[in-house]
Design a protein around this motif. Structure first.
Motif, PDB file in Angstrom:
ATOM      1  N   MET A 136       0.892  -1.153   0.000  1.00 26.64           N
ATOM      2  CA  MET A 136       0.000   0.000   0.000  1.00 26.64           C
ATOM      3  C   MET A 136       0.931   1.204   0.000  1.00 26.64           C
ATOM      4  O   MET A 136       1.789   1.321   0.882  1.00 26.64           O
ATOM      5  CB  MET A 136      -0.887   0.027   1.235  1.00 26.64           C
ATOM      6  N   ILE A 137       0.786   2.077  -0.977  1.00 27.12           N
ATOM      7  CA  ILE A 137       1.655   3.248  -1.094  1.00 27.12           C
ATOM      8  C   ILE A 137       0.833   4.486  -0.763  1.00 27.12           C
ATOM      9  O   ILE A 137      -0.203   4.723  -1.374  1.00 27.12           O
ATOM     10  CB  ILE A 137       2.263   3.360  -2.507  1.00 27.12           C
ATOM     11  N   ALA A 162      -0.406   4.841  -5.856  1.00 29.88           N
ATOM     12  CA  ALA A 162      -0.426   5.530  -4.557  1.00 29.88           C
ATOM     13  C   ALA A 162      -1.812   6.098  -4.256  1.00 29.88           C
ATOM     14  O   ALA A 162      -2.558   6.456  -5.166  1.00 29.88           O
ATOM     15  CB  ALA A 162       0.599   6.666  -4.538  1.00 29.88           C
ATOM     16  N   VAL A 163      -2.129   6.157  -2.962  1.00 34.77           N
ATOM     17  CA  VAL A 163      -3.330   6.839  -2.499  1.00 34.77           C
ATOM     18  C   VAL A 163      -2.877   8.103  -1.779  1.00 34.77           C
ATOM     19  O   VAL A 163      -1.810   8.137  -1.185  1.00 34.77           O
ATOM     20  CB  VAL A 163      -4.203   5.965  -1.569  1.00 34.77           C
ATOM     21  N   LYS A 184      -0.352  -5.782   4.952  1.00 35.27           N
ATOM     22  CA  LYS A 184       0.724  -5.799   3.961  1.00 35.27           C
ATOM     23  C   LYS A 184       1.600  -4.573   4.180  1.00 35.27           C
ATOM     24  O   LYS A 184       1.239  -3.655   4.913  1.00 35.27           O
ATOM     25  CB  LYS A 184       0.174  -5.853   2.542  1.00 35.27           C
ATOM     26  N   ALA A 185       2.754  -4.582   3.534  1.00 37.18           N
ATOM     27  CA  ALA A 185       3.702  -3.482   3.690  1.00 37.18           C
ATOM     28  C   ALA A 185       3.066  -2.163   3.247  1.00 37.18           C
ATOM     29  O   ALA A 185       2.337  -2.110   2.262  1.00 37.18           O
ATOM     30  CB  ALA A 185       4.957  -3.756   2.868  1.00 37.18           C
ATOM     31  N   VAL A 186       3.360  -1.120   4.011  1.00 40.27           N
ATOM     32  CA  VAL A 186       2.891   0.233   3.701  1.00 40.27           C
ATOM     33  C   VAL A 186       4.123   1.102   3.478  1.00 40.27           C
ATOM     34  O   VAL A 186       5.012   1.160   4.326  1.00 40.27           O
ATOM     35  CB  VAL A 186       2.029   0.816   4.844  1.00 40.27           C
ATOM     36  N   LEU A 210       9.803   6.348   2.946  1.00 41.24           N
ATOM     37  CA  LEU A 210      10.745   6.435   1.835  1.00 41.24           C
ATOM     38  C   LEU A 210      11.766   7.538   2.124  1.00 41.24           C
ATOM     39  O   LEU A 210      11.421   8.725   2.150  1.00 41.24           O
ATOM     40  CB  LEU A 210      10.016   6.711   0.524  1.00 41.24           C
ATOM     41  N   GLN A 211      12.991   7.136   2.366  1.00 39.84           N
ATOM     42  CA  GLN A 211      14.078   8.071   2.657  1.00 39.84           C
ATOM     43  C   GLN A 211      14.282   9.009   1.473  1.00 39.84           C
ATOM     44  O   GLN A 211      14.390   8.556   0.340  1.00 39.84           O
ATOM     45  CB  GLN A 211      15.371   7.301   2.932  1.00 39.84           C
ATOM     46  N   GLY A 212      14.282  10.304   1.708  1.00 41.22           N
ATOM     47  CA  GLY A 212      14.492  11.283   0.652  1.00 41.22           C
ATOM     48  C   GLY A 212      13.234  11.661  -0.109  1.00 41.22           C
ATOM     49  O   GLY A 212      13.247  12.567  -0.923  1.00 41.22           O
TER      50      GLY A 212
END
Length: 125
Positions: free
Chosen positions: A32-33, A50-51, A69-71, A99-101
């Motif tokens: 899930m993004i 992405a949401v 699940k992974a987010v 998310l780094q950066g």
């Protein structure tokens, strides 16, 4: 306070951050993004699938965020998504990665192909 204290005692050093190079292209469709930027930035461009949940709204909209699940959560640079990710992790989401950066760095590193680029593999289209 007890939840926060417990979190700080057991969180890993990275605090749930992940670099674009660590995510194989095939993994994005399994996550899930969450784009934690404002609606205008999301409308302009965003990661495929992405949401849009603005960073200040993650707890208010937490019922729509998967625990199974992974987010992956991102903003422009990683600072606002780090705050949103921290709030979720303290609230019981153990599956959240920041998310780094942010989006800007992800895009500069090759986006979905960042992992392949970093490993020296030719991206598959």
């Amino acid at each position: 306070m007890d939840e926060l204290s417990g979190y700080l005692e057991f969180v890993d050093y990275g605090g749930g951050t992940i670099f674009a190079e660590q995510i194989p292209k095939s993994e994005y469709s399994k996550m899930m993004i969450i784009d934690a930027r404002d609606a205008a930035q999301f409308a302009k461009e965003h990661m495929l699938g992405a949401v849009n949940i603005e960073w200040r709204q993650v707890l208010a909209k937490s019922s729509s965020i998967s625990k199974d699940k992974a987010v992956l959560i991102y903003c422009n640079t990683g600072s606002l998504s780090a705050q949103a990710g921290f709030a979720l992790r303290v609230s019981g989401w153990e599956n959240v990665k920041i998310l780094q950066g942010g989006y800007a760095e992800w895009k500069a590193k090759g986006g979905l192909d960042a992992n392949a680029r970093a490993s020296g593999a030719a991206p598959k289209h």
